[in-house]
Design a protein around this motif. Structure first.
Motif, PDB file in Angstrom:
ATOM      1  N   ASP A 691       0.860  -1.203   0.000  1.00 50.28           N
ATOM      2  CA  ASP A 691       0.000   0.000   0.000  1.00 50.28           C
ATOM      3  C   ASP A 691       0.883   1.235   0.000  1.00 50.28           C
ATOM      4  O   ASP A 691       1.361   1.657   1.067  1.00 50.28           O
ATOM      5  N   ASP A 696      -3.791   8.165  -2.608  1.00 45.22           N
ATOM      6  CA  ASP A 696      -5.123   8.390  -2.056  1.00 45.22           C
ATOM      7  C   ASP A 696      -6.044   7.257  -2.502  1.00 45.22           C
ATOM      8  O   ASP A 696      -5.606   6.258  -3.077  1.00 45.22           O
ATOM      9  N   HIS A 697      -7.338   7.402  -2.272  1.00 46.53           N
ATOM     10  CA  HIS A 697      -8.271   6.329  -2.558  1.00 46.53           C
ATOM     11  C   HIS A 697      -8.405   6.050  -4.050  1.00 46.53           C
ATOM     12  O   HIS A 697      -8.905   5.002  -4.452  1.00 46.53           O
ATOM     13  N   GLU A 698      -7.968   6.987  -4.893  1.00 38.61           N
ATOM     14  CA  GLU A 698      -8.047   6.781  -6.333  1.00 38.61           C
ATOM     15  C   GLU A 698      -6.772   6.162  -6.905  1.00 38.61           C
ATOM     16  O   GLU A 698      -6.698   5.900  -8.099  1.00 38.61           O
ATOM     17  N   GLY A 699      -5.798   5.927  -6.065  1.00 35.10           N
ATOM     18  CA  GLY A 699      -4.563   5.299  -6.538  1.00 35.10           C
ATOM     19  C   GLY A 699      -3.427   6.295  -6.631  1.00 35.10           C
ATOM     20  O   GLY A 699      -3.569   7.455  -6.222  1.00 35.10           O
ATOM     21  N   ARG A 701      -2.220   2.219  -6.878  1.00 31.29           N
ATOM     22  CA  ARG A 701      -2.329   1.163  -5.892  1.00 31.29           C
ATOM     23  C   ARG A 701      -1.082   0.287  -5.881  1.00 31.29           C
ATOM     24  O   ARG A 701      -0.346   0.198  -6.863  1.00 31.29           O
ATOM     25  N   ARG A 704      -2.320  -4.555  -3.123  1.00 29.04           N
ATOM     26  CA  ARG A 704      -3.693  -4.733  -2.670  1.00 29.04           C
ATOM     27  C   ARG A 704      -4.681  -4.069  -3.643  1.00 29.04           C
ATOM     28  O   ARG A 704      -4.545  -2.910  -3.995  1.00 29.04           O
ATOM     29  N   ASN A 706      -5.215  -4.241  -6.824  1.00 34.82           N
ATOM     30  CA  ASN A 706      -4.658  -3.657  -8.039  1.00 34.82           C
ATOM     31  C   ASN A 706      -4.997  -4.561  -9.215  1.00 34.82           C
ATOM     32  O   ASN A 706      -4.692  -5.752  -9.208  1.00 34.82           O
TER      33      ASN A 706
END
Length: 726
Positions: A691, A696-699, A701, A704, A706
């Motif tokens: 990680d 951020d949450h949008e990558g 990635r 994990r 991905n």
């Protein structure tokens, strides 16, 4: 002979009146007193009839459609006549010493026994194969016999002195015991004990002892020749050891080594291996110089054309100056040897290399070797241009319609420069094949345009591919084998979930590295208490997963199958530790007791299924499928690992994320190289790979969640189901 001796009891003697080992309700094995026993003459006649049937009519599965007599007659080992009086002692067991007659001839290690029940007074001549001088092994002690019984019992086999292989195993254990106690066992005794196990003891029962004897023999400088043990000795002789080097004869750390694929294995020290590799590289350089256009090496003066000459007049001379010399037969052999070395990773991943390669030659382009590589129904074409130093992996196209049930394992061509040193070229091919997914199990879906019955046909073909090897192993009809499988509640659950759902698109092929992941996933991480005692961090769990996978990789062979006992012994060894020296059992604290018990239970369950129900080939297929599901698609140990890591690093740097220290300075290429062994990098690096902390949450990635970890999917298009002229 061994096959007949092992089968005579279960296939012949058990059917006769008076058979004393037949279990009977409520009693120990015995024979009922009311049965009328055969006379000696009647018994002898029946035994001879059965022996004739076995040798001339019966076709055991390992002989692939041949009778034992046909296999014997096709064997090239020389025969010589010997008096019967030289054979009779081989059939006897002395009160104080074991007599082992083992002869070697042109092909040593092919430990076929030619024991015959011959009376002392007989003077007739017996023809047989024989292999080495007479060696005696002491009778095993009661403790050795008890140890052999315990090992046989653990294997789920009958555990008494009369059981197949138990007495021989006890004799070999006695030799091992005396050797480890320093009681002066000779090399000949060690080799005789090893060969006794090879010839007389079922492989799964005697394998660990045979491996230990092989380790001791390597330490003494006693190693097999290329053709010994039918050329298969490398399957159980150690890859590494300590003893006298074959070349320099100095006692050093050794590695089983072959300079070229197909050449003999030797145990050499690092210095001698390096010397040989350098010599091979020099030979390759000289060969390349010989193959270089002669005009380049020695340009001939070209006279100036006359005023009336046309420019085209010089073309033939120029063409002749750059023409590649036609290869000799020896040159072609050299090209084939190098090509098979380059494709070694694909061969390990289950691809069948052809016995003969197609070839072509062009004076401008040079030599060409090409063929189609098959793994199951999947195929890829390969073309090797030795003069250009180029290997090309290409999509398979069934243009002739000869293989309607096939599918291509590649979508695009891959060109790999191989005009570099041998080790780098092999590594380049392995990396390219890994990136393309060729070193992992194939994922296949039925084409959207296929008729509805295609899905059912695909499922039926898959079932046959998985379980036909098991039916052959058990010598049962496929339908009978499948009934037995469905009646096994636990195995049915594995088939429903792992094979039928999570791995429903995985091709049923043997891929050893995928099988290693399957064992790690379903005998360690799942179906055990490991998840109930989840370690503190995902990084720590990943390190343990890698350690388990490394162990399973060492004990999986595409020919012999999975060595469940060796895996269990390694995982339960108190000295088993992570790369930093931390014992694995200490990580789980008090929970290790439950973890160990459940892991042992799972490994034992699969060992019983392997030995009693499925056989090694079907078990390897099921484990290959189990190691190729979405559960393991981000694990280290798969062929695409380096490609996955490269994509994660590229995405991170493109998004402006910082690489973990110290790779901010050394760069992404160094990070990628170090991730080949992710258990060796610091926790911060492995945590970043799982990680990326700045994402951020949008990558972008990490490992994990991905999409890059998902393997490529191939298309199976059974046009022949609807095409009347496939």
């Amino acid at each position: 002979m061994e096959g007949l001796n092992r089968a005579v009891e279960s296939m012949f003697l058990a059917s006769l009146p008076g058979y004393a080992r037949q279990p009977r309700p409520g009693k120990y094995p015995s024979w009922p007193k009311d049965e009328v026993l055969l006379s000696f003459e009647d018994f002898t006649a029946r035994l001879l009839d059965w022996t004739r049937w076995w040798n001339t009519e019966h076709q055991p599965v390992p002989l692939r459609g041949r009778t034992p007599l046909e296999a014997w007659q096709a064997d090239p080992t020389p025969l010589r006549d010997m008096p019967a009086t030289d054979l009779w002692t081989f059939t006897l067991e002395d009160a104080s010493r074991w007599c082992l007659r083992q002869w070697r001839d042109a092909q040593p290690g092919r430990a076929r026994r030619t024991a015959c029940a011959v009376e002392r007074s007989s003077t007739r001549v017996v023809r047989g194969r024989y292999y080495a001088p007479h060696v005696t092994i002491p009778v095993p002690s009661p403790a050795d016999v008890d140890a052999a019984k315990a090992l046989a019992s653990r294997e789920g086999r009958p555990a008494n002195e009369h059981s197949t292989g138990v007495t021989e195993l006890a004799a070999a254990l006695g030799v091992l015991r005396r050797t480890e106690a320093g009681q002066g066992v000779t090399d000949a005794e060690l080799l005789a004990a090893h060969d006794l196990l090879y010839a007389q003891v079922p492989r799964h029962l005697g394998d660990s002892s045979m491996r230990r004897l092989a380790e001791i023999l390597v330490g003494r400088g006693v190693v097999p020749k290329p053709g010994d043990y039918e050329g298969q000795w490398w399957l159980w002789w150690p890859k590494n050891g300590y003893g006298p080097c074959r070349d320099c004869r100095k006692p050093r750390s050794l590695t089983r080594y072959s300079g070229r694929l197909g050449h003999e294995y030797r145990y050499l020290c690092a210095r001698c291996r390096s010397t040989e590799r350098q010599q091979i590289a020099e030979q390759a350089d000289r060969l390349r110089e010989m193959l270089a256009p002669q005009a380049t090496l020695h340009p001939a003066p070209v006279p100036a054309p006359a005023a009336s000459s046309h420019l085209t007049d010089a073309a033939p001379a120029d063409s002749a100056a750059t023409a590649v010399p036609r290869p000799s037969d020896r040159d072609w052999e050299t090209y084939v040897t190098r090509l098979e070395e380059l494709l070694g990773a694909l061969a390990w991943a289950g691809f069948d290399l052809p016995q003969e390669w197609d070839s072509d030659f062009d004076e401008q382009e040079g030599a060409l070797l090409f063929a189609t590589l098959w793994r199951g129904d999947g195929a890829a074409d390969v073309a090797y241009h030795p003069h250009q130093g180029l290997l090309v992996l290409q999509p398979f196209d069934d243009v002739t319609g000869e293989w309607p049930e096939s599918y291509s394992l590649l979508e695009d061509s891959i060109e790999i420069p191989v005009a570099i040193c041998e080790e780098q070229a092999v590594a380049a091919v392995e990396a390219a094949a890994g990136d393309a997914g060729l070193l992992d199990a194939a994922h296949v879906r039925v084409a959207d345009t296929a008729p509805p019955e295609a899905v059912q046909e695909f499922a039926l073909r898959r079932v046959r591919r998985i379980f036909q090897p098991a039916a052959d192993y058990r010598e049962l009809p496929l339908a009978a084998l499948l009934r037995e499988v469905t009646e096994n509640e636990w195995l049915s659950a594995y088939l429903d979930w792992v094979v039928g759902m999570a791995g429903r698109d995985v091709a049923p092929d043997i891929v050893p590295d995928a099988a290693a992941l399957g064992v790690a996933a379903w005998c360690w991480r799942n179906n055990t208490a490991v998840e109930d005692h989840h370690l503190d961090t995902d990084v720590l769990m990943a390190r343990v997963n890698i350690a388990v996978t490394r162990i399973t990789q060492q004990h999986i062979c595409p020919v012999e199958g999975i060595d469940w006992d060796s895996i269990k012994d390694a995982l339960m060894n108190p000295q088993w530790a992570l790369a930093d020296g931390t014992p694995v059992h200490s990580l789980f604290g008090p929970g290790w007791t439950e973890v160990a018990a459940t892991v042992i239970a799972e490994l034992d369950r699969w060992r019983r299924l392997d030995h009693e129900v499925l056989g090694p080939e079907a078990t390897l297929i099921l484990m290959s499928i189990g190691g190729s599901t979405s559960y393991t698609d981000s694990w280290w140990g798969q062929g695409r690992w380096r490609s996955i890591c490269r994509r994660i690093i590229d995405d991170a740097t493109a998004a402006g994320l910082s690489l973990p220290p110290p790779y901010g300075q050394s760069g992404p290429d160094v990070l990628l190289a170090d991730l080949d062994a992710p258990d060796q990098v610091p926790d911060t690096v492995l945590d970043w790979l799982i990680d990326p902390p700045e994402a951020d949450h949008e990558g972008p990635r990490g490992l994990r969640m991905n999409g890059v970890t998902r393997p490529p999917q191939h298309c199976w298009d059974p046009y022949w189901l609807t095409d009347p002229n496939p």
